[in-house]
Motif scaffolding. Sequence first.
Motif: not given
Length: 878
Positions: A759-763, A768-770, A819-827, A859-866
């Motif tokens: 999920i984080p990878l897809l996000c 990036s596309v957005v 920006m919202f997606g970037s925050f969630l990815v990096g959060a 939790v929508l997107l987490t980079l270090d969820d693993d």
Amino acid sequence: MPPALLAWALLLWALTPLPALPQPQPQPQQGRRVQEKEATFDRTYSDWVDADLLNIYAFNHTVLRNRTEGVRVSVNVLSDHKDLPVLFVVRQKEAVVSFQVPLILRGLYQRKYAYQEVSRTLCQPQSKAEVETQHFYVDVSTLSLNASYQLRVTRVENFVLRTNEAFTFNATASQPQYFKYEFPKGVDSVIVKVTSAMAFPCSVISIQDILCPVYDLDNNVAFIGMYQTMTKKAAITVQKKDFPSNSFYVVVVVKTEDEACGGALPYYPLSKHTSPDEPVDQHNRQKMLEVMVSPAITSEAYVSSMLFCLGIFLSFYVLTLLIACWESCRQQKRKGLLAAMDSPSLDTGHSRSIPDSFLGHVPYDTYGYGSFENGSSGSTEAASGSLGSAEVSYGYVGERSLENVAGRPRLDSLSSVEEDDYDTLADIDYDKNVIRTKQYLCVADLARKDKRVLRKKYQIYFWNIATIAVFYALPVIQLVITYQTVVNVTGNQDICYYNFLCAHPLGNLSAFNNILSNLGYVLLGLLFLLIILQREINYNRALMRNDTHALECGIPKHFGLFYAMGTALMMEGLLSACYHVCPNYTNFQFDTSFMYMIAGLCMLKLYQKRHPDINASAYSAYACLAVVIFFSVVGVVFGKGNMAFWIVFSVIHIVATLLLSTQLYYMGRWKLDSGILRRILHVLYTDCVRQCSGPMYVDRMVLLVMGNIINWSLAAYGLIVHPNDFASYLLAIGICNLLLYFAFYIIMKLRSGERIKLIPLLCIIGTSVVWGFALFFFFQGLSTWQKTPAESREHNRDCILLDFFDDHDIWHFLSSIAMFGSFLVGAALPAATGPRGAQPGGAQLPALPTAPPLPSPQVLLTLDDDLDCVQRDKIYVF
């Protein structure tokens, strides 16, 4: 003679009136005469006039109340008497128009320009009768001995403009044109578009009420109404409510000089035989233009556009709520399944165990954390061992397991609440020097401080940015309101750089659509704050239950920077809206100030993930951002073409890059003092001369070398090219460094044996596309304050979405989502704890390795969820 008689004689003589002196009789002036002639339309009168002759031409024409016709007077003086011009006075029923020929118009620096041919359109008074015959007179006089001229009066064809019909005409500085437009029924606003195939000569477009006189010369066109300069494009939105007569004049004036439109000043000949006050003949400064009046959007379009904008961003709230409900249902099912497995089996009497593959999780002992390519064999063995018995190759880390973690007291319970008490002890400082200078570091090494201390430290980020936002936003709002008021009162539309082909007014705002499109930053920033608030509540509950995973596993959870990022996103929307109230170069820093803060806070958050103890304090971080904003303002005001400024800025940029590189490489364990040069020479001698050894921290060195290459290249680019848009150039420096560090983080995460979930990878890919589409619309460049207002309007384009939003509005939509997606990815948002981390009585039980916790509902997107179930002494620092 007796004295008494003499006295009476003198008194009588004094009272006798003197005889009247003869008054000079006025002599009749020989030769002064007045000639009155009946004149007709469309006929050229070639005549002469001198100081003793006054010619009067009498015209009459029939005026219909339901039909408006324009009358134009054209004159050409054939004699060359610049000091004694010919005066033309047109006397009408309700107005008087007078002008001299040669017509003298002034330009920049009081330059004078003379015109021998002049044409003026007469103001047409309103007729109350159905049919009325109106008379007007043209008086011609001069003080010269003899002046010949030509006079012609014609009717103006297409004087009344029709809706959606283009009309082409010519105009010069001495032959301005204006036309009348009447609002059709049911039309409340129209947009007047004027175009030309030629950029120069510069011209002015003015919208004036139906009043006499009409100001249609270069030196008075700005007196009333709305006006803007023009090269190839001009557009003015006119609202019916501003004109009580339901009609207005469209006035087109060609300027005497092109400097206002970005052109060069004409050559002004000076010689010994000519005076500086001598007028210059500009010959034929003629421009062909096309005017068309089209209806603007209706009130229904305003409503639908606002609902569309709200619907887009409120859908994110609905989506977040749906995902939260779905995740909550999954957790309830999982808890029930685990409860069933915990119950004794009927066959064996023992609890059942659930394999990881059944729950959809990969066993953590297969992740291979810490598998550096340049690591020792011991680290490879540690990565291949099981989670419960894995050995770390570093000598300072002993054998640890979740069972051992669960059974020992909290680390922060022995710490002081005040961070200074912890750091100022000599033995602790020595311990920090030992730990932070090791070749390989784990997160546990840099997460030793009291959690309460760090929580206070990072909460300062939020409170500081909230305070900054209040003190920054209030004067900004006041200033842009003043700008908008000046535009509305003076009518000067050159003050603000709108996309005039897609500027929809509402109330006192000239471009409401550009303001509305910033709503996404505010709404999505608020949503991000709500998500972070829920994360913090869940995490605090886990700490109160003494949950093992929350205490000792995963990336340390600190939320102050997240709150600051969400606040910065909301403030970016507010200040961007303020900037678009009246966009120009004097307030562009309003639109970029919080962009710098967002970029800086994102880099600090990425660094905080694995360096929580040594991240910068809020005071030093905001001080550095204040210096950046200071240079942004100075660069916009003084940086254009100023070599001294670019040299100073480039030197500061390079020195700051070197200092920051040193700070990052040595993890803050260095000092900038008088002995710095001696220590640098010592390191160079021991590592490069005495023995050739590679860097101790290879990965950090690679990152910093790449960062220095990029920053030195950007500094060289600025020093050589001198980009006009310094604020965007400075923002590009911040974005390049942020992208570099983010890419380094991803690469090192994968290189360390960690993984990025699906999920984080897809996000990340989706965000990036957005971003790619957002940047495409951003670089369309619908206006630019680096040029003159007239040149900026050449980039104006029509609306592309709902006939209401332009390309820059689409940039606002997409960039806020990105920006919202970037925050969630990096959060690195904390996950919910497992159901067996603690018991109500406070006794901790070992957590099940086969039952890692699922993300909590938000939790929508987490980079270090693993890493949420991985011990911190097995998570590497990079």
